[in-house]
Design an enzyme around this catalytic site. Structure first.
Site, short mmCIF file in Angstrom:
data_model
loop_
_atom_site.label_atom_id
_atom_site.label_comp_id
_atom_site.label_asym_id
_atom_site.label_seq_id
_atom_site.Cartn_x
_atom_site.Cartn_y
_atom_site.Cartn_z
N ASP A 1 35.61 5.76 6.25
CA ASP A 1 35.23 4.66 7.16
C ASP A 1 36.24 4.55 8.30
OD1 ASP A 1 36.84 4.07 5.00
OD2 ASP A 1 36.08 2.06 4.68
N ASP B 1 28.55 15.23 13.26
CA ASP B 1 27.63 14.80 14.31
C ASP B 1 28.28 13.77 15.22
OD1 ASP B 1 25.69 16.47 13.37
OD2 ASP B 1 24.09 14.98 13.42
N LYS C 1 37.18 9.16 0.28
CA LYS C 1 37.00 7.75 -0.04
C LYS C 1 37.72 7.52 -1.36
CE LYS C 1 35.04 3.77 0.88
NZ LYS C 1 35.57 2.91 1.94
N ASP D 1 28.94 16.09 6.99
CA ASP D 1 27.64 16.06 7.66
C ASP D 1 27.63 14.94 8.71
OD1 ASP D 1 25.00 16.39 8.29
OD2 ASP D 1 24.19 15.77 6.35
#
Ligand code: NAD
Length: 368
Positions: free
Chosen positions: A230, A258, A198, A254
């Site tokens: 993002d 997923d 970011k 993390d």
């Protein structure tokens, strides 16, 4: 038999014991076909350790793991221990093992296996074969954290009151060592590395970019690109097959790992490796939890744990042939139509056979 490896096995809770015993059977068979002996010792962690010792991670488990070539972990936790004190929760064992074994890199391959396209929530996922490398022992999960009171007011006059804070900090050393793992993986794969950060907002992200750019001069064959987190979360869904190796911080990894896991269907299929200092044991585990809803019912998909054993053989023990044998046997088993409940979907072709943990494991062994 010429070579021997000592593997610590932490079955844990719920389906953990079912999937680890399945995976060890496959590993022992695959290894013996290549003249390799596997010695295992079982250690306790999580709820099983709380029941016996009152704590989630006994010292003897850490010592036992340190004294082995690699660690295989099932999963920890479950409703039985949901009400224990926060610092004694079964999941504390995971953080303790990661820091105790200095496992700073989490490696999660995300592969959409042939025949499992219907398991993906995407309409046209294409050929998904990527690896996410997540920094595991730094960043915001390990930074300075706390609360303080403030009498200052917000623009509308509301008093701020209690303020909570977490801190993201990374050292050059921490970033460089994980980047090196990322470039190493890219060199062995399709030579494309994407740094997710970011950098438009965070100072730490700008450091990651600078250091990645500097390191890229040592790896001229690797194409390095950058994505804001993002955008990365959108592109993983939009064009998952375009990614090869993704390297990122603890927090972003993390979340993105997923998301990526879901793209290929069931979490029961996905292996992972946590590694650190060369020469020290790595820890290998499926990405799923202890699945208390199906524990003890012969319903758990053992393939994520079986594929974790393949990663163990390849990543830290250098036994490429055993790893290839296991991965090929899994591919063949899926091609023959064997499916546990979690990977049985509308749209599968007619030759699929719904089986349990034991039958799936036997099919993989028969295909070795
Ligand atoms: P979970 O991964 O255990 O289960 C989520 C869903 O996926 C459930 O419906 C489960 O039946 C299914 N599932 C998971 N693994 C499967 C497999 N191998 N085959 C077939 N289906 C499978 O996540 P959860 O329900 O959120 O958590 C249950 C417990 O596990 C909690 O105590 C949680 O804290 C713990 N947990 C542990 C780990 C770990 O040890 N690494 C990771 C995540 C969650």
């Amino acid at each position: 038999m010429s070579k021997k490896y000592n593997i610590s096995v932490i079955p844990g809770d719920g389906i953990g014991p079912e999937v680890t015993s399945a995976a060890i059977k496959v590993l022992e068979t695959a290894a013996s076909k290549r003249e390799i002996e596997i010695y295992t010792k079982e250690l306790l962690a999580g709820g099983a350790a709380i029941d016996k010792y009152g704590i989630p991670l006994p010292q003897e488990t850490i010592y036992g793991c340190k004294d082995s070539d690699a660690v295989l972990l099932g999963a920890v936790g479950g409703p039985k221990w949901d009400n224990v004190e926060p610092d004694k929760r079964p999941e504390k064992a995971l953080l303790g093992l990661r820091s105790g074994l200095d496992l700073y890199a989490n490696i999660r391959p995300v592969v959409l296996h042939e025949g499992l396209e219907a398991a993906s929530p995407l309409k046209n996922p294409g050929k998904v074969d990527l690896v996410i490398i997540r920094e595991l022992t730094g960043g915001i999960y390990f930074g300075k954290t706390g609360f303080y009171q403030s009498g200052d007011k917000l623009s509308d006059g509301t008093v701020k009151g209690k303020i909570g804070f977490d801190t993201e900090s990374y050292s050059e050393g921490e970033i460089n060592r994980i980047l090196k793992i990322g470039f190493g993986f890219a060199m062995k794969r399709r030579k494309k590395l994407t740094l997710v950060d970011k950098a438009n907002v965070l100072v730490t992200s700008r450091m990651w970019r600078t250091l990645a750019t500097q390191m890229s001069f040592d790896y001229p064959e690797v194409e390095l690109d950058f994505l804001y987190v993002d955008n990365a979360s959108m592109q993983l869904i939009n064009r998952p097959s375009s990614f090869d190796v993704i390297v990122t911080s603890n927090l972003f990894g993390d979340i993105l790992s997923d998301e990526a896991g879901q793209i290929v269907g069931s979490i029961g299929m996905l292996p992972s490796a946590s590694v650190g200092v060369i020469g020290k044991p790595g820890m290998f585990e499926p990405i799923h939890g202890s699945a208390p809803d199906i524990a003890g019912q012969n319903k758990a998909n053992p393939l994520g744990t079986i594929l974790s054993c393949a990663m163990m053989m390849r990543t830290v023990l250098g036994e490429e042939e055993v790893a290839d044998d296991i991965e090929n046997a899994v591919k063949k088993t899926l091609a023959q139509g064997y499916r546990t409940g979690d990977i049985t979907f509308v749209g599968d072709n007619n030759n699929t056979k719904l089986v349990g943990t034991v039958e799936m494991t036997q099919a993989v062994i028969d295909n070795l």
